[in-house]
Write a protein that holds these residues in place. Structure first.
Motif, PDB file in Angstrom:
ATOM      1  N   LEU A  40       0.828  -1.212   0.000  1.00  0.00           N
ATOM      2  CA  LEU A  40       0.000   0.000   0.000  1.00  0.00           C
ATOM      3  C   LEU A  40       0.859   1.257   0.000  1.00  0.00           C
ATOM      4  CD1 LEU A  40      -2.822  -1.090   2.457  1.00  0.00           C
ATOM      5  CD2 LEU A  40      -3.031  -0.709  -0.013  1.00  0.00           C
ATOM      6  N   LEU A  41       1.988   1.223   0.705  1.00  0.00           N
ATOM      7  CA  LEU A  41       2.894   2.377   0.693  1.00  0.00           C
ATOM      8  C   LEU A  41       3.506   2.573  -0.689  1.00  0.00           C
ATOM      9  CD1 LEU A  41       4.590   1.980   4.173  1.00  0.00           C
ATOM     10  CD2 LEU A  41       2.864   3.664   3.490  1.00  0.00           C
ATOM     11  N   ASP A  53       3.643  10.356   5.451  1.00  0.00           N
ATOM     12  CA  ASP A  53       2.390  11.048   5.754  1.00  0.00           C
ATOM     13  C   ASP A  53       1.240  10.042   5.837  1.00  0.00           C
ATOM     14  OD1 ASP A  53       0.637  13.339   6.129  1.00  0.00           O
ATOM     15  OD2 ASP A  53      -0.026  12.984   4.055  1.00  0.00           O
ATOM     16  N   ILE A  54       1.227   9.089   4.919  1.00  0.00           N
ATOM     17  CA  ILE A  54       0.185   8.059   4.917  1.00  0.00           C
ATOM     18  C   ILE A  54       0.262   7.241   6.200  1.00  0.00           C
ATOM     19  CG2 ILE A  54      -0.628   5.964   3.751  1.00  0.00           C
ATOM     20  CD1 ILE A  54      -1.243   8.573   2.211  1.00  0.00           C
ATOM     21  N   LEU A  55       1.477   6.846   6.608  1.00  0.00           N
ATOM     22  CA  LEU A  55       1.629   6.079   7.859  1.00  0.00           C
ATOM     23  C   LEU A  55       1.160   6.886   9.064  1.00  0.00           C
ATOM     24  CD1 LEU A  55       5.059   4.281   7.390  1.00  0.00           C
ATOM     25  CD2 LEU A  55       2.803   3.219   7.576  1.00  0.00           C
ATOM     26  N   ASP A  56       1.522   8.158   9.103  1.00  0.00           N
ATOM     27  CA  ASP A  56       1.092   9.019  10.213  1.00  0.00           C
ATOM     28  C   ASP A  56      -0.429   9.119  10.270  1.00  0.00           C
ATOM     29  OD1 ASP A  56       3.730   9.492  10.922  1.00  0.00           O
ATOM     30  OD2 ASP A  56       3.820  11.453   9.920  1.00  0.00           O
ATOM     31  N   HIS A  61      -5.656   7.498  12.672  1.00  0.00           N
ATOM     32  CA  HIS A  61      -6.956   6.865  12.438  1.00  0.00           C
ATOM     33  C   HIS A  61      -7.117   5.627  13.326  1.00  0.00           C
ATOM     34  CE1 HIS A  61     -10.548   6.020  10.042  1.00  0.00           C
ATOM     35  NE2 HIS A  61     -10.172   4.745  10.075  1.00  0.00           N
ATOM     36  N   TYR A  62      -6.090   4.805  13.371  1.00  0.00           N
ATOM     37  CA  TYR A  62      -6.121   3.597  14.195  1.00  0.00           C
ATOM     38  C   TYR A  62      -6.311   3.944  15.668  1.00  0.00           C
ATOM     39  CZ  TYR A  62      -4.351  -0.342  16.862  1.00  0.00           C
ATOM     40  OH  TYR A  62      -4.203  -1.332  17.790  1.00  0.00           O
ATOM     41  N   GLU A  63      -5.524   4.896  16.155  1.00  0.00           N
ATOM     42  CA  GLU A  63      -5.611   5.286  17.573  1.00  0.00           C
ATOM     43  C   GLU A  63      -6.991   5.855  17.901  1.00  0.00           C
ATOM     44  OE1 GLU A  63      -2.202   7.811  18.055  1.00  0.00           O
ATOM     45  OE2 GLU A  63      -0.847   6.095  18.226  1.00  0.00           O
ATOM     46  N   ALA A  64      -7.584   6.587  16.981  1.00  0.00           N
ATOM     47  CA  ALA A  64      -8.923   7.122  17.203  1.00  0.00           C
ATOM     48  C   ALA A  64      -9.952   5.991  17.309  1.00  0.00           C
ATOM     49  CB  ALA A  64      -9.304   8.084  16.079  1.00  0.00           C
TER      50      ALA A  64
END
Length: 70
Positions: A40-41, A53-56, A61-64
């Motif tokens: 995906l990267l 930026d995508i990983l960040d 999103h995951y943490e939310a």
């Protein structure tokens, strides 16, 4: 995209094997996840996006989501 599709197929296959055997084959699932993320990267970079930026953004999103369910 072909590598990502293949990684998903391996993931689905490992998941099916785990269901049949009643346990998760952790190493295979982890490797499939790493390959999928890497693919995906590569895909996002090919479209001109910054992989960091995508990983960040994915981490936020995951943490939310984890915070919303916890």
């Amino acid at each position: 995209m072909e590598r990502a599709a293949a990684a998903l197929e391996r993931y689905k296959g490992a998941e099916s094997d785990a269901d049949r055997h009643g346990r998760v084959q952790n190493a295979g699932l982890q490797e499939a996840a790493v390959e999928l993320i890497a693919d995906l990267l590569h895909w996002t970079a090919a479209w001109g996006h910054d992989p960091d930026d995508i990983l960040d953004r994915a981490q936020v999103h995951y943490e939310a989501e984890v915070g919303a369910t916890g």
